[in-house]
Design a protein around this motif. Sequence first.
Motif, PDB file in Angstrom:
ATOM      1  N   GLU A   1       0.806  -1.216   0.000  1.00 34.37           N
ATOM      2  CA  GLU A   1       0.000   0.000   0.000  1.00 34.37           C
ATOM      3  C   GLU A   1       0.840   1.267   0.000  1.00 34.37           C
ATOM      4  O   GLU A   1       0.506   2.260  -0.661  1.00 34.37           O
TER       5      GLU A   1
ATOM      6  N   ILE B   1      -2.569  -2.134  -3.319  1.00 36.88           N
ATOM      7  CA  ILE B   1      -2.660  -0.689  -3.139  1.00 36.88           C
ATOM      8  C   ILE B   1      -4.106  -0.218  -3.116  1.00 36.88           C
ATOM      9  O   ILE B   1      -4.500   0.641  -2.319  1.00 36.88           O
ATOM     10  N   SER B   2      -4.939  -0.794  -3.984  1.00 39.52           N
ATOM     11  CA  SER B   2      -6.331  -0.377  -4.102  1.00 39.52           C
ATOM     12  C   SER B   2      -7.228  -0.918  -2.998  1.00 39.52           C
ATOM     13  O   SER B   2      -8.211  -0.292  -2.621  1.00 39.52           O
ATOM     14  N   HIS B   3      -6.894  -2.108  -2.500  1.00 35.17           N
ATOM     15  CA  HIS B   3      -7.727  -2.760  -1.475  1.00 35.17           C
ATOM     16  C   HIS B   3      -6.874  -3.238  -0.306  1.00 35.17           C
ATOM     17  O   HIS B   3      -6.760  -4.440  -0.061  1.00 35.17           O
ATOM     18  N   PRO B   4      -6.275  -2.299   0.423  1.00 31.33           N
ATOM     19  CA  PRO B   4      -5.452  -2.695   1.573  1.00 31.33           C
ATOM     20  C   PRO B   4      -6.313  -3.304   2.662  1.00 31.33           C
ATOM     21  O   PRO B   4      -7.481  -2.965   2.819  1.00 31.33           O
TER      22      PRO B   4
END
Length: 263
Positions: A218, A259-262
């Motif tokens: 992330e 990165i989008s769904h930590p």
Amino acid sequence: MRNSVDHPSAGPSVIQRVMSILNLFSRNHTVITVEEISEVLGMSSASAYRYASELSQAGLLARSSGKFRLGPKIIELEYLIRFYDPVISAAQDLMEGLAELTSCDVLLCNFYEDTIVNVSHIPGRTPARITYSKGLPMPLFRGSQAHVVLAHLDRRKLRRLYDAGMSDPALRPDVCAIGADWPRFLSALKAIRERGHYVSRSELDSSVTGFAAPVFGEAGEIVSSIVVAANTGLPLRMPEESMITLVVQTAQVLSQRLISHPK
């Protein structure tokens, strides 16, 4: 637990003592004795037994015919990692797809402070003979998984690992050019970072070629590497450049997921 040791105010911490006990276990050493615990902790057998008993109550150890084996808490933690670790969970379908496309083994090698571990392994149609199977720590200076991880560490941490690893054969110039000296070590890693991948040939296993690309978390930090392990003596299903492209793309998609769904 402090009352279980002979001199609780001196020497290793409780956590260090626990790790010393757990480090006694290996593939060829699955049960340990009170005598072994006593020796590794430098305490009396009575104190070592009390220590082991408290670890058994915590579920980290389990009594077995007068000896001790790993306990149920270890199994529970392994289950949580296997099914709920964010990197492993996000990578599963990507790894399966990569194995199908390449017919090769696909590994996910997570980086933890100063250790790289094979945490997930999807066999290919023609499985490679891999020494460092799932769950085993991997070399930090040899293999495609190590090179792409090292290439994306900050210089201060890299220097610490380099200095600590000077006894590693992989840092000798006659074994691996990456370790000829500190400037050339940095230069080699910079080239890998710019390429975005690394190909190892017989660095870990004589019959295996590894294609690896970095996976980022992330905060943009290096967290893992995706590796395709191919049998060196068998023809690839596609040209090497195509293999590299697939590995890099898979690692990029996995990084974007993290990165989008930590979690």
